[in-house]
Design a protein around this motif. Structure first.
Motif, PDB file in Angstrom:
ATOM      1  N   GLU A  67      38.245  45.629  50.401  1.00 35.40           N
ATOM      2  CA  GLU A  67      37.068  46.089  50.957  1.00 35.40           C
ATOM      3  C   GLU A  67      35.816  45.798  49.712  1.00 35.40           C
ATOM      4  N   GLY A  68      36.091  45.328  48.773  1.00 33.49           N
ATOM      5  CA  GLY A  68      35.257  44.778  47.928  1.00 33.49           C
ATOM      6  C   GLY A  68      35.004  45.636  46.755  1.00 33.49           C
ATOM      7  N   LYS A  69      35.943  46.198  46.245  1.00 35.97           N
ATOM      8  CA  LYS A  69      35.905  46.890  45.121  1.00 35.97           C
ATOM      9  C   LYS A  69      36.463  46.210  43.840  1.00 35.97           C
ATOM     10  N   LEU A  70      35.904  46.125  42.756  1.00 35.00           N
ATOM     11  CA  LEU A  70      36.232  45.534  41.620  1.00 35.00           C
ATOM     12  C   LEU A  70      37.065  46.369  40.813  1.00 35.00           C
ATOM     13  N   PHE A  71      38.328  45.610  40.187  1.00 30.54           N
ATOM     14  CA  PHE A  71      39.267  46.556  39.557  1.00 30.54           C
ATOM     15  C   PHE A  71      39.528  45.625  38.153  1.00 30.54           C
ATOM     16  N   LEU A  72      39.574  46.188  37.110  1.00 27.58           N
ATOM     17  CA  LEU A  72      39.620  45.522  35.887  1.00 27.58           C
ATOM     18  C   LEU A  72      40.979  45.536  35.250  1.00 27.58           C
ATOM     19  N   CYS A  73      41.881  46.224  35.892  1.00 28.71           N
ATOM     20  CA  CYS A  73      43.234  46.318  35.405  1.00 28.71           C
ATOM     21  C   CYS A  73      44.234  46.705  36.646  1.00 28.71           C
ATOM     22  N   LEU A  74      45.425  45.875  36.482  1.00 27.87           N
ATOM     23  CA  LEU A  74      46.350  46.333  37.523  1.00 27.87           C
ATOM     24  C   LEU A  74      46.758  48.059  37.424  1.00 27.87           C
ATOM     25  N   PHE A  75      46.638  48.270  36.478  1.00 25.83           N
ATOM     26  CA  PHE A  75      46.801  49.954  36.341  1.00 25.83           C
ATOM     27  C   PHE A  75      45.573  50.932  36.287  1.00 25.83           C
ATOM     28  N   ASP A 128      39.945  48.036  29.138  1.00 23.41           N
ATOM     29  CA  ASP A 128      41.517  48.307  29.189  1.00 23.41           C
ATOM     30  C   ASP A 128      42.327  47.704  28.703  1.00 23.41           C
ATOM     31  N   ARG A 129      43.577  48.358  28.546  1.00 27.25           N
ATOM     32  CA  ARG A 129      44.661  48.022  27.772  1.00 27.25           C
ATOM     33  C   ARG A 129      46.161  49.005  28.000  1.00 27.25           C
ATOM     34  N   TYR A 130      46.116  49.205  29.326  1.00 28.25           N
ATOM     35  CA  TYR A 130      46.895  50.361  29.477  1.00 28.25           C
ATOM     36  C   TYR A 130      48.620  50.004  29.182  1.00 28.25           C
TER      37      TYR A 130
END
Length: 378
Positions: free
Chosen positions: A310-318, A351-353
């Motif tokens: 639905e068009g949300k930008l995420f910068l990490c799989l976690f 991000d660097r989970y």
């Protein structure tokens, strides 16, 4: 024994709004984050639905018959996806991967592939256009996807033993149908076909060697993925992780391997090639890869962003939060405004989970929970 209740936070609601800077700036073809990592790879989820219930991704006790999926009007249209993809390419993206859920459940997906295939990177070349699928519908879709412009496909397959595979997908789907999909992909002319196997110690690790023997020399690259703590519902435990180093040792005891160099910067898989009698890599025999997010974090050169259904930008799989781009799309924002909103999101990325996993406090259920992998793809 007390019943195990797994809370599920709906990240579709809890997401940040992307802000348009007062001064719009044209894309330069290169975005880097706070650690100097460029934006090169965009993974686009086209549906939050899947016809499998793999326990490491969409466990049946959470994603049951009463689970509420996104309504169709909440999903980005193919035209909206293509518009955003064009803006990400202007920022330096070179590869686009379509994911889900199960992306082949999205009706007429080949139409989206055809639209994306017409786009160009900042170098004037077509993007590397690929797709990740569970393979259940691939036999009937492979030719249309190839004709539309898809370059490559990655198929998830967690074992060759039919009983093991049916147990892991938890919907009693036969392994033979997935293998037929892989053959159809080859027949359609899709190149560099990959098979991803998520390995859980004590569940399917005895399938490692049979999988390697089966795909060795077939032109399909097999990749082993460490069981990861994605989302908040898959019951992840460290003692179920089989470290990639141990996995490679198991393979080398029977099948001689030599390490290979990465093919691209930011590549997630460590490559190993099968050798000939002289101990040299034989391309005809192919290679395997290991993706070691738990034991050998590769955050330092991660160049991937993820766009949800639905068009949300995420910068990490976690990640625990995303940035709402759909509101800009549907609110009349210009391409320049949307591109200017994307830029600072990536530029401020820290991000660097996976590098921090061992030093983070245990997840007790309080606070923000990680986004589910089925919502943003792998």
């Amino acid at each position: 024994m007390a019943e195990r209740v797994i809370p599920l936070v709906d990240q579709r609601i809890a997401a940040l709004a992307a802000q348009v800077p007062a001064q719009a700036a044209a894309p330069t073809g290169l975005l880097t984050d706070t650690r100097g990592r460029p934006l090169r790879d965009l993974r686009i989820s086209v549906t939050d639905r899947c016809n499998f219930r793999c326990n490491y991704c969409m466990p049946k006790e959470v994603f049951d018959k009463d689970h509420a999926y996104l309504p169709h009007n909440a999903l980005l249209s193919f035209e909206e996806i293509t518009r955003l993809a064009r803006l990400f390419l202007a920022h330096g993206v070179r590869k686009i991967r379509l994911t889900g859920g199960e992306p082949l459940l999205r009706k007429n997906l080949e139409e989206l592939v055809a639209q994306l295939a017409q786009l160009r990177t900042v170098d004037g070349t077509p993007p590397d256009l690929t797709l990740t699928t569970n393979g259940s519908l691939l036999a009937r879709k492979a030719r249309a996807l190839k004709d539309a412009g898809l370059n490559r496909v990655t198929v998830s397959l967690d074992g060759l033993d039919d009983a093991v595979f049916r147990r892991m997908n938890d919907v009693d789907f036969p392994v033979a149908d997935v293998l037929a999909g892989i053959e159809a992909a080859h027949a359609a002319g899709l190149s560099h076909i990959k098979v991803n196997m998520v390995v859980k110690r004590g569940t399917n690790d005895h399938e490692i060697l049979p999988m390697a023997r089966h795909f060795r020399g077939t032109g399909t690259t097999l990749r082993f993925i460490e069981f990861m703590d994605v989302g908040a519902t898959n019951g992840w435990r460290m003692d179920e992780v089989l470290p990639s180093a141990e996995l490679i040792a198991r393979l080398r005891a029977e099948l001689p391997l030599v390490p290979l160099s990465p093919t691209n910067p930011g590549e997630t898989a460590e490559r190993w090639g099968y050798t000939n009698a002289q101990g040299q890599h034989d391309p005809a025999l192919g290679e395997v890869g290991v993706i070691s997010s738990v034991t050998q974090a590769f955050c330092h050169d991660c160049n991937r962003a993820r766009l949800s259904t639905e068009g949300k930008l995420f910068l990490c799989l976690f990640a625990t939060q995303g940035y709402d781009l759909r509101t800009l799309l549907r609110g009349g924002a210009t391409d320049e405004a949307i591109a200017s909103a994307i830029a600072p999101i990536w530029q401020q990325r820290t991000d660097r989970y996976s590098e921090l996993r061992s030093s983070l406090p245990a997840d007790t259920g309080d606070g923000a929970r990680r986004v589910e992998m089925s919502y943003i793809g792998g």
